[in-house]
Enzyme design. Structure first.
Site, short mmCIF file in Angstrom:
data_model
loop_
_atom_site.label_atom_id
_atom_site.label_comp_id
_atom_site.label_asym_id
_atom_site.label_seq_id
_atom_site.Cartn_x
_atom_site.Cartn_y
_atom_site.Cartn_z
N LYS A 170 54.93 27.06 48.80
CA LYS A 170 55.90 28.16 48.68
C LYS A 170 56.63 28.39 50.00
O LYS A 170 57.84 28.63 50.02
CB LYS A 170 55.18 29.43 48.22
CG LYS A 170 54.64 29.31 46.78
CD LYS A 170 53.69 30.44 46.46
CE LYS A 170 53.20 30.40 45.02
NZ LYS A 170 52.09 31.34 44.78
N LYS B 61 56.63 25.08 42.10
CA LYS B 61 56.73 25.11 43.58
C LYS B 61 56.42 23.75 44.19
O LYS B 61 57.00 23.36 45.20
CB LYS B 61 55.79 26.16 44.16
CG LYS B 61 54.32 25.85 43.91
CD LYS B 61 53.48 27.05 43.69
CE LYS B 61 52.52 26.80 42.57
NZ LYS B 61 51.95 27.97 41.99
N VAL C 157 58.50 30.66 43.64
CA VAL C 157 57.84 31.41 44.72
C VAL C 157 57.83 32.89 44.36
O VAL C 157 58.87 33.46 44.02
CB VAL C 157 58.59 31.24 46.07
CG1 VAL C 157 57.81 31.93 47.19
CG2 VAL C 157 58.80 29.78 46.40
N GLY D 186 40.29 36.10 35.90
CA GLY D 186 41.36 35.17 35.52
C GLY D 186 42.42 35.00 36.58
O GLY D 186 43.46 34.39 36.34
N ASP E 83 48.84 26.04 47.98
CA ASP E 83 49.82 26.76 47.17
C ASP E 83 50.79 27.55 48.07
O ASP E 83 52.01 27.49 47.90
CB ASP E 83 49.06 27.71 46.22
CG ASP E 83 49.97 28.54 45.35
OD1 ASP E 83 50.41 28.05 44.31
OD2 ASP E 83 50.27 29.70 45.74
N GLY F 186 56.51 34.56 41.83
CA GLY F 186 56.57 34.98 40.43
C GLY F 186 57.86 35.72 40.13
O GLY F 186 58.95 35.16 40.19
N ILE G 269 59.23 38.24 41.81
CA ILE G 269 59.94 38.89 42.93
C ILE G 269 61.20 38.10 43.25
O ILE G 269 61.11 36.89 43.46
CB ILE G 269 59.06 38.94 44.20
CG1 ILE G 269 57.67 39.49 43.89
CG2 ILE G 269 59.72 39.75 45.30
CD1 ILE G 269 56.68 39.30 45.04
P1 NAP Z 1 49.76 26.24 32.09
O1 NAP Z 1 49.33 27.51 31.44
O2 NAP Z 1 48.71 25.26 32.49
O3 NAP Z 1 50.77 25.52 31.08
C1 NAP Z 1 51.24 24.23 31.28
C2 NAP Z 1 51.94 23.79 30.00
O4 NAP Z 1 52.53 22.52 30.21
C3 NAP Z 1 51.02 23.63 28.80
O5 NAP Z 1 51.65 24.07 27.64
C4 NAP Z 1 50.77 22.12 28.72
O6 NAP Z 1 50.58 21.66 27.39
C5 NAP Z 1 52.08 21.58 29.25
N1 NAP Z 1 51.90 20.31 29.95
C6 NAP Z 1 51.29 20.10 31.16
N2 NAP Z 1 51.34 18.79 31.49
C7 NAP Z 1 51.99 18.18 30.48
C8 NAP Z 1 52.36 16.82 30.22
N3 NAP Z 1 52.05 15.85 31.08
N4 NAP Z 1 53.03 16.55 29.08
C9 NAP Z 1 53.34 17.55 28.22
N5 NAP Z 1 53.02 18.84 28.39
C10 NAP Z 1 52.36 19.14 29.51
O7 NAP Z 1 50.64 26.52 33.38
P2 NAP Z 1 51.42 27.86 33.75
O8 NAP Z 1 50.48 28.82 34.39
O9 NAP Z 1 52.22 28.30 32.60
O10 NAP Z 1 52.36 27.34 34.94
C11 NAP Z 1 53.53 26.59 34.66
C12 NAP Z 1 54.36 26.47 35.93
O11 NAP Z 1 54.73 27.75 36.37
C13 NAP Z 1 53.64 25.82 37.13
O12 NAP Z 1 54.56 25.08 37.88
C14 NAP Z 1 53.16 27.03 37.93
O13 NAP Z 1 52.98 26.74 39.30
C15 NAP Z 1 54.33 27.95 37.73
N6 NAP Z 1 54.01 29.34 37.93
C16 NAP Z 1 53.00 29.92 37.24
C17 NAP Z 1 52.70 31.24 37.43
C18 NAP Z 1 51.60 31.91 36.67
O14 NAP Z 1 51.37 33.10 36.89
N7 NAP Z 1 50.91 31.21 35.76
C19 NAP Z 1 53.46 31.99 38.34
C20 NAP Z 1 54.52 31.38 39.03
C21 NAP Z 1 54.79 30.05 38.80
P3 NAP Z 1 49.30 22.11 26.52
O15 NAP Z 1 49.46 23.59 26.29
O16 NAP Z 1 49.39 21.33 25.25
O17 NAP Z 1 48.10 21.79 27.34
N1 HSE Z 2 47.91 30.52 42.07
C1 HSE Z 2 49.07 31.26 42.41
C2 HSE Z 2 48.64 32.55 43.13
C3 HSE Z 2 49.85 31.60 41.13
O1 HSE Z 2 47.45 32.88 43.15
O2 HSE Z 2 49.49 33.20 43.72
C4 HSE Z 2 51.33 31.71 41.29
O3 HSE Z 2 51.96 30.66 41.93
#
Ligand code: NAP
Ligand code: HSE
Length: 435
Positions: free
Chosen positions: A208, A108, A135, A190, A204, A137, A139
């Site tokens: 979005k 985002k 935006v 978490g 955040d 997740g 949905i």
């Molecule tokens: P995360 O668990 O922190 O995972 C990030 C991943 O990217 C890790 O595998 C990390 O490597 C890798 N990474 C980060 N910076 C890097 C770099 N500079 N070079 C190489 N690898 C790098 O994050 P996430 O929760 O999966 O979120 C990922 C994206 O999805 C974000 O943009 C987030 O806003 C979006 N998103 C997440 C959710 C959610 O529920 N988590 C929902 C909607 C959208 P390592 O594993 O080796 O550290």
């Molecule tokens: N930190 C965000 C939230 C995760 O609490 O909605 C998904 O973007």
């Protein structure tokens, strides 16, 4: 006849979302190959630390730390970015598009800050960037705004688009706990990050909202255009008084368009308890869109988490892969309305909830109402005296106003703070009814 070549995929990131995406693409490979007409094959994965244990098993040697191994591989036609953060993600997305690769991202921050540049670059290179997961997740929000609602003039969007803050506010409302305790619970479960600043200060949600408003209103709304207030200063008392008055207290992201003028804002707000948005609790997200043909529609569901987000990312992957396999433009191009302008927050007209601590004696209310009515032309809808502190000989009053301008409300608070009969202005919260 030989089977058609698989579509090569590069994955940037293998964290919460990346692991889910890799697992589902692997487990459902046959189903997705049938849907696309070609197999999908993850070829390279970029991470920071390849030795870290992962919840998904991938062939040895697939993980690495060199972005060029993904971005420079001619056999990779599709790059999925699930790293997060502005940089280096933005740079990698640009490099992938420059090289004619389709891109799917869940980011985002990058889309809010650089979306228009990325659409333009993708169009120039004859590819596309898809970002459904950025935006809400799982949905569906981006695709409806890009396609299904195109016949409408969208006039307003109101959303709960941050699960962490919605969980915290739900706990505060239900249990009467204070902000700190509710945040601790969110972290233990978490939901909230160890550093929750981006969520609780509304960043955040502002990212979005910038993405949604840019798409829905067909104009460039950057995060800096979004007025923002977080939830950290909310007192448990506000939830109790709000409920007594028939309202819920939520962190709302609101964007409204009037002709070519757009106002976008993220802040705590009271909404009537009977409205559907008021009933969206816990980590759930919901976005209500009003279009001139459609009327009001609401999209609701899980706005975060590995599998809901994977659902959106993989849908984009299937869509992009289908276009790679069979050609096709995809959707009408996004073009910003050149006449659109962002309005300053001071122009907002809304109703307000105001809580004051005042000495419990005669003549105080008259002084307060004179400031509001005579000095700032703010008309009062109701005044309720809440509990008194007998030792301190103070009382709390809660005032609900009629429509007033934000400029007047803020100036009135400053004047009230200077009045000798006002001990404290405890809260000024906007009250939002259906647009
Ligand atoms: P995360 O668990 O922190 O995972 C990030 C991943 O990217 C890790 O595998 C990390 O490597 C890798 N990474 C980060 N910076 C890097 C770099 N500079 N070079 C190489 N690898 C790098 O994050 P996430 O929760 O999966 O979120 C990922 C994206 O999805 C974000 O943009 C987030 O806003 C979006 N998103 C997440 C959710 C959610 O529920 N988590 C929902 C909607 C959208 P390592 O594993 O080796 O550290
Ligand atoms: N930190 C965000 C939230 C995760 O609490 O909605 C998904 O973007």
């Amino acid at each position: 006849m030989a089977a058609p070549r698989a579509i090569g995929i590069g994955l940037l990131g293998l964290g919460v979302v990346g692991s889910g995406v890799a697992r589902i693409l692997t487990e459902r490979a046959d189903t997705y190959a049938a849907r696309v007409g070609r197999a999908l094959e993850i070829r390279r994965v970029l991470v920071r630390d390849p030795r870290k244990p992962r919840p998904v098993e991938l062939p040895p040697g697939m993980l690495g730390t060199d972005p060029e191994a993904v971005l420079g591989d001619p056999a990779i036609a599709l790059v999925i970015e699930v790293m997060g953060g502005e940089q280096p993600a933005y740079e990698y997305l640009c490099r992938a598009l420059e090289r004619g690769k389709y891109v799917v991202t869940a980011n985002k921050e990058v889309m809010a800050k650089h979306g228009p540049e990325l659409y333009e670059l993708a169009a120039r290179r004859g590819v596309d960037i898809l970002f459904e997961a950025s935006v809400g997740g799982g949905i569906p929000l981006i695709a409806p705004l890009q396609r299904d609602l195109l016949a409408n003039e969208i006039t307003s969007m109101r959303a709960i688009i941050n699960g962490t803050t919605n969980y915290i506010l739900t706990r505060m409302a239900r249990d009467g706990t204070d902000y700190r305790a509710a945040l601790r619970q969110a972290q233990q479960l978490g939901y909230a990050e160890p550093d929750p600043t981006n969520d609780v200060e509304g960043m955040d949600a502002a990212y979005k909202l910038a993405v949604l408003a840019s798409l829905g209103f067909r104009m460039t709304v950057r995060p800096g255009d979004v007025y923002r207030e977080g939830i950290t200063r909310l007192h448990p008392r506000e939830f109790r008084y709000a409920a007594e008055l028939g309202y819920a207290l939520k962190l709302l992201a609101i964007a409204t368009r009037d002709d070519h003028r757009v106002l976008a804002r993220v802040h705590p707000a009271l909404i009537p308890a009977e409205e559907p948005l008021a009933k969206v609790d816990g980590v759930n997200n919901a976005v209500e869109v009003v279009g001139d043909l459609l009327g009001r529609a609401m999209f609701q569901g899980q706005g975060a988490g590995s599998m809901p987000t994977t659902s959106a990312v993989v849908a984009d992957v299937i869509d992009a892969a289908f276009r790679i396999a069979h050609g096709g433009e995809g959707r009408p191009a996004w073009r910003a309305d050149p006449d659109a302008q962002v309005c300053p927050m001071s122009e907002l007209q809304t109703r307000y909830y105001l809580r004051l601590t005042v000495p419990d004696r005669a003549g105080v209310l008259a002084r307060v109402t004179r400031v509001l009515g005579e000095q700032y032309q703010i008309s009062i809808a109701s005044i309720i005296q809440k509990e008194a502190d007998e030792t301190a000989r103070t009382a709390e009053i809660v005032i609900m106003t009629h429509l007033a301008s934000e400029g007047a409300a803020q100036a009135a608070v400053k004047s009230l703070e200077k009045l000798d009969v006002v001990r404290a202005v405890g809260a000024l919260i906007r009250v939002e009814g259906q647009a």
